[in-house]
Scaffold this active site. Sequence first.
Site, PDB file in Angstrom:
ATOM      1  N   SER A   1       1.791  -1.606   1.521  1.00  0.00           N
ATOM      2  CA  SER A   1       1.646  -1.664   0.062  1.00  0.00           C
ATOM      3  C   SER A   1       1.137  -3.026  -0.393  1.00  0.00           C
ATOM      4  CB  SER A   1       2.989  -1.422  -0.609  1.00  0.00           C
ATOM      5  OG  SER A   1       3.472  -0.164  -0.261  1.00  0.00           O
TER       6      SER A   1
ATOM      7  N   GLU B   1       7.575  -4.002  11.306  1.00  0.00           N
ATOM      8  CA  GLU B   1       6.588  -3.380  10.408  1.00  0.00           C
ATOM      9  C   GLU B   1       6.396  -1.887  10.655  1.00  0.00           C
ATOM     10  OE1 GLU B   1       5.202  -4.626   7.154  1.00  0.00           O
ATOM     11  OE2 GLU B   1       5.215  -6.243   8.619  1.00  0.00           O
TER      12      GLU B   1
ATOM     13  N   THR C   1       3.724 -10.978   5.971  1.00  0.00           N
ATOM     14  CA  THR C   1       5.070 -10.422   6.048  1.00  0.00           C
ATOM     15  C   THR C   1       5.539 -10.278   7.482  1.00  0.00           C
ATOM     16  OG1 THR C   1       6.421  -8.555   5.266  1.00  0.00           O
ATOM     17  CG2 THR C   1       4.279  -8.013   6.160  1.00  0.00           C
TER      18      THR C   1
ATOM     19  N   GLY D   1       7.460  -7.459  -1.906  1.00  0.00           N
ATOM     20  CA  GLY D   1       8.321  -6.466  -2.547  1.00  0.00           C
ATOM     21  C   GLY D   1       8.137  -5.042  -2.071  1.00  0.00           C
ATOM     22  N   GLY D   2       7.674  -4.832  -0.823  1.00  0.00           N
ATOM     23  CA  GLY D   2       7.516  -3.469  -0.337  1.00  0.00           C
ATOM     24  C   GLY D   2       6.590  -2.698  -1.264  1.00  0.00           C
TER      25      GLY D   2
ATOM     26  N   GLU E   1       7.869  -7.709   7.390  1.00  0.00           N
ATOM     27  CA  GLU E   1       8.485  -6.504   6.821  1.00  0.00           C
ATOM     28  C   GLU E   1       9.828  -6.837   6.192  1.00  0.00           C
ATOM     29  OE1 GLU E   1       8.909  -3.285   5.094  1.00  0.00           O
ATOM     30  OE2 GLU E   1      10.616  -3.413   6.424  1.00  0.00           O
TER      31      GLU E   1
ATOM     32  N   ASP F   1       7.266   1.055   8.474  1.00  0.00           N
ATOM     33  CA  ASP F   1       6.436   1.548   7.367  1.00  0.00           C
ATOM     34  C   ASP F   1       5.755   2.877   7.696  1.00  0.00           C
ATOM     35  OD1 ASP F   1       7.120  -0.473   5.679  1.00  0.00           O
ATOM     36  OD2 ASP F   1       5.205  -1.511   5.717  1.00  0.00           O
TER      37      ASP F   1
ATOM     38  N   THR G   1       8.608 -10.518   2.618  1.00  0.00           N
ATOM     39  CA  THR G   1       7.174 -10.774   2.472  1.00  0.00           C
ATOM     40  C   THR G   1       6.938 -11.996   1.588  1.00  0.00           C
ATOM     41  OG1 THR G   1       6.794  -8.403   2.640  1.00  0.00           O
ATOM     42  CG2 THR G   1       4.944  -9.691   1.872  1.00  0.00           C
TER      43      THR G   1
HETATM   44  N1  GLU Z   1       6.116  -3.717   4.948  1.00  0.00           N
HETATM   45  C1  GLU Z   1       5.732  -3.891   3.584  1.00  0.00           C
HETATM   46  C2  GLU Z   1       4.316  -3.453   3.344  1.00  0.00           C
HETATM   47  O1  GLU Z   1       3.465  -3.734   4.125  1.00  0.00           O
HETATM   48  C3  GLU Z   1       5.852  -5.294   3.158  1.00  0.00           C
HETATM   49  C4  GLU Z   1       7.262  -5.727   3.249  1.00  0.00           C
HETATM   50  C5  GLU Z   1       7.898  -5.877   1.930  1.00  0.00           C
HETATM   51  O2  GLU Z   1       7.362  -6.597   1.079  1.00  0.00           O
HETATM   52  O3  GLU Z   1       8.946  -5.297   1.746  1.00  0.00           O
HETATM   53  O4  GLU Z   1       4.038  -2.840   2.391  1.00  0.00           O
END
Ligand code: GLU
Length: 608
Positions: A480, A455, A434, A500-501, A436, A458, A416
Site C-alpha cells: 500500500s 513483508e 519498511t 501506516g499499512g 512491514e 502482505d 514503515t
Molecule cells: N507492508 C506494508 C505495505 O507495504 C507497509 C507496512 C506498514 O506500513 O504497515 O503496504
Amino acid sequence: MAHVTRRLVAVTAALAISVTGGAVATPAFADPRETVKAATATGYGGAVSTVDPEASAAAIEVLRKGGNAADAAVAAAATLGVTEPYSAGIGGGGYFVFYDAETGDVSTIDGRETAPDAMPKDAFIDKATGQPYRFTPELVTSGVSVGVPGTPATWERALDRWGSMRLGDALKPAIKVATRGFVVDKTFRQQTLDNKLRFAAFTSTSSLFLPGGDAPAVGSVFKNHDLAETYRLLARKGTDGFYYGPLAAEIAATVQAPPKTARTKLPVPAGHLTTADLAAYSALDQEPTKVDYRGLEVYGMAPSSSGGTTTGEALNILDTFDLSGMSTAGALHHYLEASALAFADRGKYVGDPAFVDVPAAALTDPLFGKERACRIEPLEAAKKPVAPGDVAAYDGVCPASVAAPADEKDTENISTTNLTVADRWGNVVNYTLTIEQTGGSGIVVPGRGFLLNNELTDFSTVYNEADPNRIEPGKRPRSSMAPTIILKDGEPFLALGSPGGSTIITTVLQTILNRVDLGMGIADAVAAPRASQRNTASVTAEPAFIDAYGQQLKGYGHTLTPSGDAFTSAAEIGAATAIEFLPDGRMIAAAEPERRGGGSAMVLRPSP
Ligand code: GLU
C-alpha cells in the site's frame, strides 16, 4: 514554528548512558547528537522531512556537501536504519520516486521484497492443523514471512541512476550515527517494549535491543556497532556484500532456522529463503502511475504497490466533484466514499504485475473514475463493502447496481517510514521504506545489527486462483506504500508519503485533499486529524477526527471507530512527511508535529 537547519546537541554525562548491542556501558560523552525536532522548516537550497532528526541531519549534511536529492535520500534512509530500526532498514524493502529536474521526468524504483523460490502456495497453512496460521502469533514473528530484502538494491540503483555519490559515501553519516550512538527517545523505548515478547524470543534480537533484559532507557545512548560494520561491508563491496557471500548465507540460515531462545513459547515457523533467492534479487525500474487532479499531475507508485493506482483512482473520482464548494463534512463524505470504491478495485485487481494482469491503465483512467463516481450519493454513505467496478467495460455512464463482495479485512499499523528530500537543482525524492510490522519479523541476523522483514504477510493468507495477491514463488506481495510527487505546470508542487499499512493510501489522499481542496497549508494538511475508509463497514478514525466530524458524518450514515493497533495502544494513523515548493523558490518541509513523537523538517538555508 521555528525554522531549524542543523541542530547539534551535546548530550551530557548526566543524561546519557551508552548502550552497545546489549551491554550497558559508561560513561556518556559529549559527542554532538541531533535530538531537537522542528515539524516545519521553510527556506532555500534543499529540504528534507523524515521522522527523525538524525536522519534529516544526515540528508542536510549530504546536501550541504554538494550531494543531490538521491544521495541525501539514501543517506537519510541508511540513518533511519540506525535510529528507526523497527520501521526500516536493509532487511526490508520500499519504493523510491524521483523527479529529475533536468529532464522533468518522474521515475520510480520498485524495491519490494520477493517471495522465495521454494515458497509453496500453502506456506501460510499450518501443516499440523490444516488451518491458516494466525497473523499473531504465528505469522508476524516467523521466518516464513521473510521476503528477499530489496532495500540495499534500491539504494544502489537510485545512486546509479541519479546519484552523484558512491554508496560508501552515502552511508557515511549512518555509520557515524551507528558508531557514536543516538539518544533513545520515548517512541524508541515504547516500540521496543511493545515488541519485548517477540524480541526476547531470539538470542540475536534480545542481545541487541533488550540489553540487560529491558528496553533501552529514554535518554540513554544506543549504539549499533554490528550495523556500522554491515554498512562498512556494503561500502567496501557494494550490494554484492549483501546479496552474495557470507552475509547472504547468514541471512538464509537465519530465515531457515531462526535463532530462538530456549525459553520462548512463540511458534516461529521457519522460512524458505535461500542464497539463490538473494542472488536473484533486483530492484526494478518502473514507470510511475499518473493522474491529473484539478490541473495537477499526480505521480505515484505502480504495482507491485497498490499505492499509485488506488490514490489515483480515488483522485479521479473526486475530481468529478466540486469539493471546495462543499462543507468540510460534505467533502470528507466524498473522500471516504471515493476511497472505499478505490479499495474495492484494489482488492479485486492489484497484485504483482509480473504474475497477474493488473489493469493499471483502466484503474487510473478518468473515465473509469467518472463511472465509479456514480456510486457516490451526495448525502448518504453506501453500505460497505461496495462492489468493485468492471475494468473491461466502462464508458463513464452510470451502470445498474451490482452485488457487493465479502467484507475485506485490512491491516493497519504504525510501522514503515517515509522521507522526502529536495535539492538545490530542483530534484525531488519521495521514498517509503519498511520492514512491514513495527519490529519486522522480530529476527535480527546474528551479529549483523539489522532486523529481517515480515513483508510476505502482505500476501493473502489463503491461496485462491482469483486473488491477484495470492502467494507465488518469486512474487512481490501487494503493498500500500504510496510515495507521491505532484507537479504543477511541469514543476514540483508537492511531494509526500506516509507509513501506516493500508492507511498509507488514505493518509496520502486525505493530505492532498486537505492541501488542494480544503485550503490548508501543507503543515496543517499533514497535522490534521485523519480518517480511513478502506471498504469496510466502519471508518477508522483518530479520536480528534471523531471529535471534529463524527457527528456530522454520522448524519451521512458513516460509522466511525477509533483507530488503534493490534500491538500498541497508539491511536495514530500514519506519520507523513512532505515538501511543498513555492513559486518564489522556497521549500516548505513538513513533518508530523505529534504523531510518532513528532518528525523532523529541515532546510539548507532557512528563510521566513
Ligand atoms: N507492508 C506494508 C505495505 O507495504 C507497509 C507496512 C506498514 O506500513 O504497515 O503496504
